[in-house]
Design a protein around this motif. Structure first.
Motif, PDB file in Angstrom:
ATOM      1  N   GLN A 139      87.667 -27.044  74.225  1.00 41.93           N
ATOM      2  CA  GLN A 139      89.238 -26.586  73.740  1.00 41.93           C
ATOM      3  C   GLN A 139      89.865 -27.847  73.838  1.00 41.93           C
ATOM      4  N   TRP A 157      96.894 -20.066  74.803  1.00 45.56           N
ATOM      5  CA  TRP A 157      97.640 -19.333  73.912  1.00 45.56           C
ATOM      6  C   TRP A 157      98.820 -20.452  73.574  1.00 45.56           C
ATOM      7  N   TRP A 192      95.511 -19.120  60.905  1.00 48.40           N
ATOM      8  CA  TRP A 192      95.679 -18.968  62.270  1.00 48.40           C
ATOM      9  C   TRP A 192      96.478 -17.455  62.550  1.00 48.40           C
ATOM     10  N   PHE A 215      93.624 -15.490  62.411  1.00 51.46           N
ATOM     11  CA  PHE A 215      92.552 -15.495  63.614  1.00 51.46           C
ATOM     12  C   PHE A 215      92.979 -14.803  64.929  1.00 51.46           C
ATOM     13  N   TYR A 252      90.427 -12.541  66.485  1.00 48.99           N
ATOM     14  CA  TYR A 252      89.908 -13.032  67.765  1.00 48.99           C
ATOM     15  C   TYR A 252      89.947 -12.151  68.948  1.00 48.99           C
ATOM     16  N   THR A 286      87.280  -8.979  68.783  1.00 47.46           N
ATOM     17  CA  THR A 286      86.052  -9.154  68.951  1.00 47.46           C
ATOM     18  C   THR A 286      85.538  -9.647  70.467  1.00 47.46           C
ATOM     19  N   TYR A 310      80.763 -13.576  69.186  1.00 52.23           N
ATOM     20  CA  TYR A 310      81.328 -13.397  67.857  1.00 52.23           C
ATOM     21  C   TYR A 310      82.693 -14.165  68.090  1.00 52.23           C
ATOM     22  N   MET A 311      83.298 -14.026  69.059  1.00 54.18           N
ATOM     23  CA  MET A 311      84.611 -14.817  69.607  1.00 54.18           C
ATOM     24  C   MET A 311      84.408 -16.236  69.142  1.00 54.18           C
ATOM     25  N   MET A 325      84.404 -16.652  65.424  1.00 56.18           N
ATOM     26  CA  MET A 325      85.821 -16.586  65.093  1.00 56.18           C
ATOM     27  C   MET A 325      86.673 -17.878  64.849  1.00 56.18           C
ATOM     28  N   GLU A 326      86.575 -18.533  66.125  1.00 55.31           N
ATOM     29  CA  GLU A 326      87.006 -19.816  66.390  1.00 55.31           C
ATOM     30  C   GLU A 326      86.566 -20.802  65.435  1.00 55.31           C
ATOM     31  N   ALA A 346      88.025 -20.244  61.978  1.00 55.67           N
ATOM     32  CA  ALA A 346      89.151 -20.639  61.728  1.00 55.67           C
ATOM     33  C   ALA A 346      89.406 -22.319  61.974  1.00 55.67           C
TER      34      ALA A 346
END
Length: 829
Positions: A629, A722, A766, A769, A773, A776, A780-781, A784-785, A788
Motif C-alpha cells: 500500500q 481511505w 477510482w 473502485f 471493493y 467483494t 477478489y478484493m 479488484m485493486e 484499478a
C-alpha cells in the motif's frame, strides 16, 4: 353399538377359523377394547349381512358377491389388487323382487389386456424372486390376487379377504396365522387406494400402489403405511401447468373424472394457471357412476368452447365413452393434454380416435427393463396356470374363441371352428401386449413386488448386531407382525448433523430436528446441541465432523493472478518504450514543448505504478503487506503530482505571455519541481505515520468464505487507507479542474485537453473502485485493486502520450517548428 359388538364377537367365535387370532394395532396391543373395534363391528355388519341376519332369522341367508380371486401358496404371502375388468353392470335376477333374495347381481365386464399384463408382472416378479438364490433363500413367496373391477365396495371386500385369509372375511382376525401377509400391491385408482390405505393403516400392513397418483396419499398422518412406485399428481399437475405456460396457452378447458384423482389433479392445475394469469374456459366432470359418463354434454361443451387446448385427468376406461361421443359430434381441431393414466393408452391410439386426438401431448410414467418378462408372457398357457389367473378369459379375447366348458378342453380341430384349445401360440400374434417395448405401469408393479421382497430379505438377514427393531432385536421371518419396520416414540431421534429443538407446549419427548448452524457439527444421534468447529476447521456436507479448511491467497498459480501479473509486467514496458522515444527525439518541438523533465519523471512513475501491482500477488508475508500500500500510494502520488505540475506549467506559460504579467517569475522549471515535491511529500508523511501507528500485517480471514481460510493483508488502519485514496482523488480533481479551465488556450503547445481526459478517466476508475471493493471479499478484493491500478495507469498513458508518439513516429512532418507556427498563424487568420 355395544349390542352389535357383542353380536359380532359371538359371530366371530362361531366361525370355523381354526387358527383365528385377534389382530393388534400398530402399538402392539389388542384392539378388542379400543375405539377401532367400533369400525370393525360396523364393517362386519355392513359387509357380512348373511351371518348377521342368521341370528335374526335362521332361515334367511343373503348371498353377497364373491370377487374373483386367485392364490398361490407360499411361506409368505403378498396380496395384489388389479382392475382386470374396467367396467361393471348390475344384472337383475330371474326371480321377482320379493325382498327375500338379492335383487341385483354384479357382473364385471370389459376385460383389459393391458391391466392383465400388470397382474402378470406381479406373478412374474414373484416367480423370479423365488428362483433367485440371492433374495430370500429357502423362502417361497405366494400371492393372493383379486380383480377390483374398478369398484370401491369390491376393493374393500377384497382387502378384508386378504387380511382374513378366507373367503368369508372377518375384520380384526387373520385365519392364516402361519402364513404371514407381507403387504398388498394395489390398487390402480387413487380412490380405491385411499379406501384400502385407511383399512391397512389400522393394522400397519404395507401397501404399495403402482398407479395411484393422488396427492392426498402423501399425507403420512392419514396413510401411515401407504407407499407407491409412481410420482404424486402434485408433480404432474405442476408440470402440465408449466407445459401450458411454456407454449403460451392461457385459455384452456379442463376435463376430469369425479373422483380424487381427477378433482385434485385439476385443482392443482387451476391454481397454477391462475397464479400465472391464465384463464379456464370451462371445467367439466366425467361422471363415473353413469354408463354414458355424461359424454354428450361434455362433447357439446367442448365443441362450443373457443378454447383450443383441453387438459384431461381421467383413466382410460372412463374416457373411452367421452371420446366416442367426441367422434360422433366431430369435435376436431383441439389440442389434448393427457395425464399419465391415458397418455400411452393403446385403445385410444387406434385409428378411430385419430382425427380427434391428433397432436395429443401428455406425460408418461417412467419405464424400466424387466429381463425375461416378454418370454414369460408369450409362454403362457392355460395349462400352466393351475390357479386360473384369468387366463381363460384372456385366451378368449386374444384368439377370439370360446371354451367348451370349464372342465374339459376341446380338440384342436374345434379351435378352428371358434373353440379354444389352449395350444394356440401367443408368439403368432402381433401387438398383443402393447407395453412390452415400453412397460410403464407394468414396471411399477414389478418394482412394488421387489420392494416388498427386498424389505423381507433385510428382515431375514437381520442380526443382533444390526437389528431393525428396538434394542437391535430381530424377528423370525415366518413369524413377523405387520406393525414390526417402526418404534413407539413421539419424535424420531435426530441424526448426526442435526440437533433437537423443543416444541412449545409439548413434552420433552416431542421435538423438531433442525440442521446445525454454519460452522457447527454433531457426531452422534439425538444430540441436543451442536459443537462449534475449531477456527481452522469446517463441517463436512452432512455436518457430522469437522474437516480442515483450505488456505487460499491471491497467488501466481491462480489463473486470475497469473493473468494480472503478466498484464502488469507487459504494461510496464510501454512507458519505458515511450521514454526511449522521447529521449531519442528530445530535440524535436513536440518533446521540448511538453516539458521534457516532467514527461520523463511521469513515464518512470507510471512504470513503477504497473510494477507495484506485483506486490499484491503472491504469499502475503508481513514485509509484503508493509510494502504494497505504501508503494501504491507514493508512486501514484508522484504520477498525479507530475500531471498537476504539467497542467500548472501550461497555464502559467500562456498567461505569462501577456504584457506586464506577474507570472513571468514563476514560468521556470522550479515551480514544477516544487509542485511534484510537495504533492509527493504529503502522502509519504501519511504512509510513514501509517506504518508507525498501525502497520499492515498478514492475517487469516475465516469469515469471508465458509469452509476456507483466506490469507490476506490486514491494512491496519482503514482510515489511513481511505485517506490516502482521498488524497489521490483530491490531486486528480485539482488537475482535472485546472486542465478543464485551460482547454481553450491555443493548442500548439497545450496539453490541457489531454490531461482533462486522462484525469476524467482516472477519477472514473477510482470512483467505480470504491463500491466494487466494498462489495467483494477475500482474494477478489486484491484482484479488484490491481485492476484499478492498471486501468488508471493506462488511462494516463493513452490520453497523454499516445497522440504525441503517433506524431513523432508516424507523422514526422508535423514535428517541426515551422509546421507548428504556421498552424498557429492559420488559426489566427
Amino acid at each position: 353399538m355395544e349390542k352389535l359388538c357383542r353380536q359380532t364377537s359371538e359371530i366371530c367365535s362361531s366361525r370355523s377359523c381354526t387358527e383365528a387370532c385377534p389382530a393388534k394395532s400398530s402399538k402392539g396391543y389388542s384392539t378388542s377394547l379400543h375405539h377401532r373395534e367400533i369400525l370393525y363391528c360396523l364393517l362386519m355388519w355392513m359387509t357380512i349381512p348373511a351371518v348377521a341376519d342368521r341370528r335374526i332369522a335362521p332361515g334367511c341367508h343373503l348371498h353377497s358377491f364373491h370377487p374373483t380371486g386367485y392364490s398361490r401358496p407360499g411361506d409368505i404371502l403378498i396380496g395384489g389388487i388389479f382392475p382386470v375388468h374396467v367396467d361393471k353392470v348390475y344384472l337383475p335376477d330371474s326371480s321377482a323382487t320379493t325382498f327375500h333374495s338379492t335383487p341385483l347381481r354384479l357382473t364385471c365386464q370389459k376385460f383389459s389386456v393391458q391391466n392383465f399384463q400388470w397382474l402378470q408382472a406381479m406373478v412374474f416378479a414373484i416367480e423370479q424372486i423365488n428362483e433367485t438364490p440371492d433374495i430370500l433363500p429357502n423362502i417361497t413367496l405366494g400371492f393372493q390376487i383379486y380383480d377390483s373391477c374398478t369398484m370401491l365396495q369390491l376393493v374393500l371386500q377384497e382387502t378384508l379377504q386378504i387380511l382374513t385369509g378366507k373367503e368369508e372375511f372377518l375384520p380384526n382376525y387373520r385365519c392364516q396365522q402361519h402364513l404371514p401377509l407381507a403387504g398388498i400391491v394395489g390398487d390402480a385408482g387413487s380412490s380405491n387406494s385411499i379406501l384400502v390405505a385407511r383399512v391397512l393403516g389400522l393394522y400397519g400392513y404395507p401397501q404399495i400402489s403402482y398407479f395411484s397418483t393422488s396427492p392426498l396419499l402423501s399425507d403420512r398422518s392419514q396413510f401411515p403405511s401407504f407407499f407407491r412406485t409412481i410420482p404424486s399428481d402434485d408433480f404432474q399437475s405442476r408440470g402440465l401447468a408449466q407445459l401450458l405456460l411454456h407454449f403460451g396457452w392461457t385459455w384452456v378447458g379442463l376435463l376430469a373424472t369425479d373422483n380424487d384423482y381427477g378433482k385434485l389433479g385439476v385443482q392443482i392445475i387451476r391454481q397454477e394457471l391462475l397464479k400465472a394469469g391464465a384463464c379456464v374456459a370451462f371445467s367439466e366432470s366425467i361422471i363415473t357412476n353413469r354408463l354414458d359418463k355424461n359424454a354428450f354434454h361434455i362433447a357439446k361443451v367442448t365443441k362450443a368452447s373457443s378454447a383450443m387446448v383441453i387438459i384431461v385427468f381421467s383413466s382410460e376406461a372412463s374416457l373411452v365413452p367421452v371420446m366416442d361421443e367426441m367422434v360422433r359430434q366431430n369435435v376436431i381441431g383441439k389440442t389434448w393434454i393427457a395425464s399419465e393414466s391415458w397418455s400411452t393408452s393403446a385403445l385410444l391410439s387406434t385409428a378411430r380416435y385419430q382425427k380427434v386426438l391428433i397432436g395429443l401431448i401428455g406425460f408418461a410414467t417412467y419405464s424400466g427393463e424387466m429381463l425375461g418378462f416378454e418370454e414369460h408372457l408369450t409362454s403362457m398357457r392355460p395349462s400352466k396356470f393351475s390357479e386360473g389367473l384369468f387366463i381363460k378369459e384372456f385366451w378368449e379375447i386374444i384368439f377370439n374363441c370360446s371354451w367348451l366348458d370349464n372342465n374339459t378342453l376341446p380338440s384342436l380341430s374345434e379351435s378352428r371352428n371358434g373353440r379354444c384349445t389352449g395350444d394356440e401360440k401367443l408368439t403368432m400374434l402381433d401387438g398383443i401386449f402393447n407395453e412390452l417395448s415400453n412397460p410403464r405401469v407394468t414396471y411399477n408393479v414389478y418394482s412394488a413386488v421387489y420392494a416388498i421382497a427386498l424389505a423381507l430379505h433385510d428382515l431375514n438377514t437381520c442380526t443382533s448386531i444390526n437389528g431393525s427393531f428396538v434394542c437391535a432385536t430381530c424377528v423370525e421371518i415366518r413369524d413377523f407382525q405387520p406393525w414390526q419396520i417402526p418404534v413407539s416414540v413421539c419424535s424420531p431421534n435426530c441424526q448426526p448433523g442435526f440437533r433437537k429443538v423443543a416444541i412449545p407446549g409439548e413434552q420433552l419427548c416431542c421435538f423438531h430436528c433442525i440442521s446445525c448452524p454454519p460452522g457447527e457439527v454433531t457426531n452422534k444421534t439425538g444430540s441436543p446441541e451442536c459443537l462449534r468447529c475449531p477456527w481452522d476447521h469446517w463441517p463436512n456436507k452432512g455436518k457430522e465432523r469437522c474437516t480442515q479448511k483450505t488456505i487460499e491467497f491471491f497467488s501466481y498459480e491462480d489463473p486470475l493472478g497469473a493473468t494480472l501479473a503478466t498484464a502488469s509486467i507487459s504494461s510496464s514496458t510501454i512507458p519505458l518504450a515511450i521514454l526511449g522515444v522521447f529521449i531519442h527525439y528530445r530535440n524535436t518541438p513536440i518533446v521540448r514543448a511538453n516539458n521534457c523533465s516532467l514527461s520523463y519523471l511521469l513515464l518512470v512513475s507510471l512504470t513503477l505504478c504497473f510494477l507495484c501491482s506485483l506486490a499484491f500477488i503472491g504469499y502475503p508475508s508481513s514485509e509484503k503487506c508493509l510494502l504494497r500500500q505504501v508503494a501504491f500510494g507514493i508512486t501514484f502520488s508522484l504520477c498525479v503530482s507530475c500531471v498537476l505540475a504539467k497542467t500548472i506549467v501550461v497555464v502559467i506559460a500562456f498567461s505569462a505571455t501577456k504584457p506586464n504579467s506577474d507570472l513571468r517569475a514563476w514560468a521556470g522549471p522550479k515551480l514544477s519541481y516544487l509542485v511534484v515535491c510537495i504533492g509527493t511529500l504529503i502522502p509519504t508523511l501519511m504512509c510513514v505515520s501509517w506504518l508507525i501507528l498501525a502497520p499492515p500485517k498478514s492475517e487469516y480471514n475465516t469469515q469471508s468464505q465458509p469452509g476456507k481460510i483466506i490469507l490476506e493483508c490486514n491494512e491496519g488502519s482503514p482510515i489511513a487507507f481511505w485517506c490516502m485514496l482521498g488524497y489521490l482523488g483530491l490531486l486528480a480533481a485539482i488537475s482535472f479542474i485546472v486542465a478543464f479551465l485551460a482547454r481553450k488556450l491555443p493548442d500548439n503547445f497545450n496539453e490541457a485537453k489531454f490531461i482533462t481526459f486522462s484525469m476524467l478517466a482516472f477519477l472514473s476508475v477510482w470512483l467505480s473502485f470504491v463500491p466494487a471493493y466494498l462489495s467483494t471479499r477475500g482474494k477478489y478484493m486484491v484482484a479488484m485493486e490491481i485492476f484499478a491500478i492498471s486501468s488508471s495507469s493506462w488511462s494516463m498513458i493513452s490520453c497523454i502520450f499516445f497522440t504525441k508518439c503517433y506524431k513523432i513516429l508516424l507523422r514526422p512532418e508535423t514535428n517541426t517548428k515551422h509546421h507548428m507556427l504556421g498552424r498557429e498563424k492559420a488559426q489566427r487568420i
